[in-house]
Design a protein around this motif. Structure first.
Motif, short mmCIF file in Angstrom:
data_model
loop_
_atom_site.label_atom_id
_atom_site.label_comp_id
_atom_site.label_asym_id
_atom_site.label_seq_id
_atom_site.Cartn_x
_atom_site.Cartn_y
_atom_site.Cartn_z
N PRO A 148 0.80 -1.23 0.00
CA PRO A 148 0.00 0.00 0.00
C PRO A 148 0.83 1.27 0.00
CG PRO A 148 0.13 -0.86 2.21
CD PRO A 148 0.87 -1.84 1.33
N GLY A 149 2.13 1.15 0.24
CA GLY A 149 2.96 2.33 0.30
C GLY A 149 3.55 2.70 -1.05
N GLU A 150 4.48 3.65 -1.02
CA GLU A 150 5.11 4.13 -2.24
C GLU A 150 6.26 3.22 -2.64
OE1 GLU A 150 7.07 8.27 -4.03
OE2 GLU A 150 6.53 8.11 -1.91
N SER A 151 6.41 2.99 -3.92
CA SER A 151 7.53 2.21 -4.44
C SER A 151 8.12 2.94 -5.64
CB SER A 151 7.08 0.80 -4.84
OG SER A 151 8.16 0.05 -5.34
N VAL A 152 9.44 3.10 -5.64
CA VAL A 152 10.14 3.83 -6.69
C VAL A 152 11.25 2.95 -7.24
CG1 VAL A 152 11.48 5.88 -7.26
CG2 VAL A 152 9.65 6.02 -5.54
#
Length: 303
Positions: A148-152
């Protein structure tokens, strides 16, 4: 012949490691209510391994959490078992030259989380992770579908095949020559590293950095900024040498053995950084500002 204290420590740590492996395999073979307590037992064994090894100079290298008595600061546990994430650990505790240490709970490293189970995602969130930095290529990158979090994704040139292609005299560079690969990383990954560090600074939660196995590209991402803010190279080296600890949980990767880390490889990277005047100067040469260095120090180090 009587066993010395260090020999006893070695044998004890090795036995506990085997027990932890057995519990981990057992946890993966059962479902439902028994999986969580089995993993909890495994995690506690790992935590005890750390405490045992801290007190014995002769502990096995993959347990030993410091290269010298003042290279590591004890604190919360660094290692956790996951259903399908290898080499997951907190970077906290590594000592600086001025007596500070890397904060716990701010920066984590691991192998790919692409196989992460629902329970693994819950465990990642429990660590306070808000952003995942995937250091692989776009082709390799696979974010956990339920993350659910940010992934870069920011590609570092640590993959042996890609790095060897960058060598002009390719015929004279063995395909798996890790020291040559590590020495070439600074020359080809500076801009990408700076972009990744800025992503780390631009998050409220903790950051998890990973590549495929959590060894080469992740080592570069971890080693350079820590060196730049004054963490002892002996501590950075020792953390790197633990990168082959308990691998093989992601079924997507198959069961091929992973080549262990090599002290000579990390030293080759340090030597390459010294040609720039050190890690801090290397980052400045790629546009990382003094204010960003100060912000990174504030974020990662105890006061």
């Amino acid at each position: 012949m009587a066993l010395g204290t260090n020999s006893i420590a070695n044998a004890f740590c090795a036995a506990k490691d085997q027990i932890a492996r057995d519990f981990n395999r057992l946890a993966k073979s059962v479902d439902g209510q028994f999986r969580t307590p089995l993993l909890a037992v495994t995690n506690e064994l790992v935590a005890q391994d750390r405490l045992i090894a801290k007190n014995f100079v002769g502990a096995p290298s993959h347990f030993k959490p410091h290269a010298s008595a003042d290279a590591w600061r004890s604190g919360p546990r660094r290692w956790w078992f996951f259903d399908a994430i290898d080499n997951f650990r907190d970077v906290g505790g590594l000592m600086t030259h001025d007596g500070r240490s890397v904060r716990y709970g701010v920066l984590f490293r691991s192998g790919t989380p692409q196989c992460a189970t629902d329970e693994d995602v819950v465990r990642l969130l429990a660590r306070g992770i808000g952003k995942i930095l995937d250091l692989r290529s776009e082709r390799e990158a696979k974010t956990p579908g339920n993350w659910p979090g940010e992934s870069v994704t920011i590609t570092l040139s640590g993959n042996p095949d890609r790095v060897n292609a960058l060598h002009k005299d390719k015929a004279n560079v063995p395909r798996r020559d890790l020291p040559s690969i590590y020495r070439s990383m600074p020359a080809h990954s500076g801009d990408a590293l700076v972009a990744a560090l800025r992503e780390m600074l631009d998050t409220d939660g903790a950051t998890l950095a990973h590549c495929l196995n959590g060894r080469d590209r992740t080592a570069f991402f971890i080693a350079v900024p820590l060196d730049a803010i004054g963490v002892k190279r002996s501590a950075i080296m020792d953390d790197y040498l633990m990168s082959d600890f308990r691998t093989g949980t992601c079924e997507d990767l198959g069961r091929k053995p992973v080549r262990p880390p090599e002290r000579e490889a990390m030293q080759a990277m340090f030597d390459a950084l010294d040609e720039y005047g050190g890690a801090a100067e290397y980052l400045r040469a790629h546009g990382f500002t003094d204010s960003e260095l100060a912000a990174m120090s504030d974020r990662l180090l105890t006061r």
